[in-house]
Every structure is written in structure tokens, then in C-alpha cells.
Design an enzyme around this catalytic site. Structure first.
Site, PDB file in Angstrom:
ATOM      1  N   HIS A 123     -57.256  -1.477 -58.311  1.00  0.00           N
ATOM      2  CA  HIS A 123     -56.636  -0.942 -57.097  1.00  0.00           C
ATOM      3  C   HIS A 123     -56.745   0.580 -57.172  1.00  0.00           C
ATOM      4  CE1 HIS A 123     -55.072  -4.856 -55.982  1.00  0.00           C
ATOM      5  NE2 HIS A 123     -54.608  -5.012 -57.206  1.00  0.00           N
ATOM      6  N   HIS A 133     -62.632  -6.989 -57.546  1.00  0.00           N
ATOM      7  CA  HIS A 133     -62.269  -8.042 -58.509  1.00  0.00           C
ATOM      8  C   HIS A 133     -63.548  -8.564 -59.151  1.00  0.00           C
ATOM      9  CE1 HIS A 133     -62.333 -12.525 -58.992  1.00  0.00           C
ATOM     10  NE2 HIS A 133     -61.368 -12.238 -59.841  1.00  0.00           N
ATOM     11  N   ASN A 135     -64.618 -11.532 -62.426  1.00  0.00           N
ATOM     12  CA  ASN A 135     -64.340 -12.315 -63.629  1.00  0.00           C
ATOM     13  C   ASN A 135     -65.513 -13.224 -63.925  1.00  0.00           C
ATOM     14  OD1 ASN A 135     -63.704 -15.374 -63.106  1.00  0.00           O
ATOM     15  ND2 ASN A 135     -62.721 -14.285 -61.410  1.00  0.00           N
ATOM     16  N   HIS A 197     -53.803 -19.066 -44.269  1.00  0.00           N
ATOM     17  CA  HIS A 197     -52.650 -18.801 -43.401  1.00  0.00           C
ATOM     18  C   HIS A 197     -52.797 -17.497 -42.626  1.00  0.00           C
ATOM     19  CE1 HIS A 197     -51.404 -16.680 -47.163  1.00  0.00           C
ATOM     20  NE2 HIS A 197     -50.831 -15.834 -46.321  1.00  0.00           N
ATOM     21  N   GLY A 280     -49.576 -21.719 -70.105  1.00  0.00           N
ATOM     22  CA  GLY A 280     -48.787 -20.930 -71.036  1.00  0.00           C
ATOM     23  C   GLY A 280     -49.362 -19.600 -71.441  1.00  0.00           C
TER      24      GLY A 280
END
Length: 297
Positions: A123, A133, A135, A197, A280
Site C-alpha cells: 500500500h 499484490h 503471491n 457484492h 492456525g
């Protein structure tokens, strides 16, 4: 698939760490070289590095990684570059999701998994510089292995030339692996980085693949490496072009509202976020992608 793929795992995780080191060095160099324009008189920022650990149900070693975050810089408002190698047994929910998405046989007899990758989100201070982004990752179970990842550009103020450069660089790195890869992965990114949405894309796209396995590990790994290699030449020239532009309060407001879209997507839809939290992994590392400030209208 009975092999544990030990050599391949070590090779992949070593590459992700090497790519992390290259990106961290390049981003700190951008901080150092910013000499004109907004915030050029501030001190250059540096990455803060900390170890992360995956929490296993029984307290045994379950792997971890490095979280590298740089905040409040001349160029980067917040950027994280994480690498990890985690392992253990998939819980029932993760097993069910894996079977549903990948068509794998029942994993209850051997639910082991191993996953390694690099994850980056940047950012930027200047609203004219796009957020980004990237990855790439490798995932292994006794039943199957696959690669995934890509990179996508998220400008709040769009420049057609910047979008064209980002996509052209991705295409140039993918084409040696087959002309069909870039259009397929571009369409995949457009589909994946979509916010239902809001009825809109998160940004201007890029490339993305998931569950990728041609049954030729070396070829698939080479493809994954070139997706990673494409990132710096695709993104750094855009930073260098835009970081010295002046911007207004209205531009900053536009940036903060766009970051709200980014946060919504990552918290509601992103599969990597869901997987990291459900298995986790360190929550701070998983949620590193969230912007330092955002705004909703």
C-alpha cells in the site's frame, strides 16, 4: 502419490525465500532513491522482520516463516513480504474444502499437508502509485501436489499506460512456457479478483492460477518461478514513474475508499486468508495484507 517430495519441497521453499530477499532489497532501494516530490525529505523506511509460527492442535512443530513489514516510508505506507513453510494435518473443514475444490479422494486416512510460499501486498503513500499484490506457492498432500499464485495491480487512480506495462511484462514472462498461459491466467485473475457484492473488480487485473499441476513438477516449478520473476520489472517502473507526482486531499480520499474495497475482498473472499486462519498460521502474518488506513462512504 506416495512420495514425500522432500527434494522438491526444499527447492521450492528455498526459491520463495530467495525471491523474498530480492524484493525486500528492491523496495528498500526505492525508499533510498526517492529524492523529489512528496515525502522525499522523510527518512527512508526499513523492513522489520519477525519469525512466525503455525499453531498445531497438539503443540508439535508445525512450521512457520518470516514476516517482513515496512511502515511509514517515503514511498511505501505499508508493505509486507511474507514467506512460510508450514505442515501438519488438515482438519475436517479443510479436508472437505480440499475434496470439494480439487476432487481429491477422501483424505481422512492420511490428512498430511505441506505448503510453502511467498505473499506480498504493498500500500503506497502516493495515490498515483498503484497498490499491488503478489503471491506464489506450492502445496503438497500424499494425494496430490500443485502450485498457485500470481500478481495483480490495484490502482485507485488508473493510468492505461501503467496497466498495459504491468500486463505486458507478465505476458513476456509467461509466453516462453506456452502462448496459452497468459490469456488463461489473465482471465483467471479477472474472475478471482472480483468483488461480487460490489459488482466490480478489485483492480485492473494481472495473472492468477490455482490448483495448477501438469504432472511435470519441474515444468510447473519453472512456470511458478517466472511468475515471481515478472513481479519486480512489472511493478518497480510504475513506482519510479509515479512516486514524485503531487497529489491532493481528494486524491488521498479516493485512495482510502479504494483500500476499503481491498479490505472487503481479503476478509470476505480471499481463499488464502481463509486457509491461513483455519489452519492456525500466525494471524498477524495472514492479515498483513490489510491497509494501514481505509475509508468507507
Amino acid at each position: 502419490m506416495s512420495t514425500d517430495f522432500d527434494t522438491e519441497k526444499a527447492t521450492a521453499s528455498g526459491w520463495f525465500r530467495q525471491l523474498r530477499d530480492q524484493i525486500v532489497a528492491a523496495f528498500e532501494a526505492l525508499e533510498d532513491s526517492h529524492s523529489t516530490g512528496p515525502l522525499s525529505d522523510a527518512a527512508p523506511a526499513r523492513f522489520e522482520v519477525s519469525e512466525t509460527k503455525r499453531a498445531s492442535d497438539d503443540g508439535s512443530d508445525a512450521g512457520g516463516g518470516l514476516m517482513s513489514v515496512m511502515r511509514g516510508g517515503r514511498v511505501f505506507e505499508k508493505v509486507g513480504v511474507n514467506v512460510s513453510a508450514v505442515y501438519g494435518s488438515l482438519g475436517e473443514r479443510a479436508q472437505a474444502a480440499m475434496m470439494a475444490r480439487k476432487g481429491l479422494p477422501g483424505m481422512s486416512g492420511d490428512p498430511r499437508f505441506w505448503a510453502s510460499g511467498i505473499s506480498l501486498v504493498a500500500h503506497m503513500q502516493n495515490p498515483h502509485v498503484p497498490a499491488v499484490h503478489m503471491n506464489t506457492r506450492m502445496f503438497w498432500t500424499p494425494h496430490a501436489w500443485w502450485f498457485g499464485g500470481g500478481s495483480d495491480l490495484n490502482p485507485c487512480i488508473e493510468y492505461d499506460a501503467d496497466t498495459a506495462h504491468f500486463h505486458a511484462t507478465q505476458k513476456a514472462h509467461l509466453d516462453p512456457h506456452g502462448a496459452a498461459h497468459y490469456p488463461r491466467f489473465k482471465d483467471w485473475a479477472d474472475e478471482y479478483f472480483y468483488i461480487p457484492h460490489r459488482h466490480r473488480a478489485r483492480g485492473v487485473g494481472g495473472i492468477f492460477m490455482d490448483d495448477y499441476c501438469s504432472n511435470d513438477w519441474a515444468a510447473d516449478f519453472a512456470l511458478t518461478q517466472d511468475i515471481g520473476r515478472a513481479f519486480l520489472p512489472a511493478f518497480v517502473p510504475l513506482v519510479e514513474k509515479r512516486r514524485s507526482q503531487s497529489f491532493s486531499e481528494a486524491d488521498r480520499d479516493t485512495q482510502l475508499i479504494h483500500r476499503g474495497l481491498y479490505a472487503e475482498y481479503n476478509l470476505v473472499y480471499d481463499r488464502g486468508t481463509k486457509f491461513g486462519l483455519e489452519t492456525g498460521h500466525d494471524a498477524n502474518a495472514v492479515l498483513m495484507s490489510l491497509p494501514p488506513l481505509a475509508k468507507w462512504v
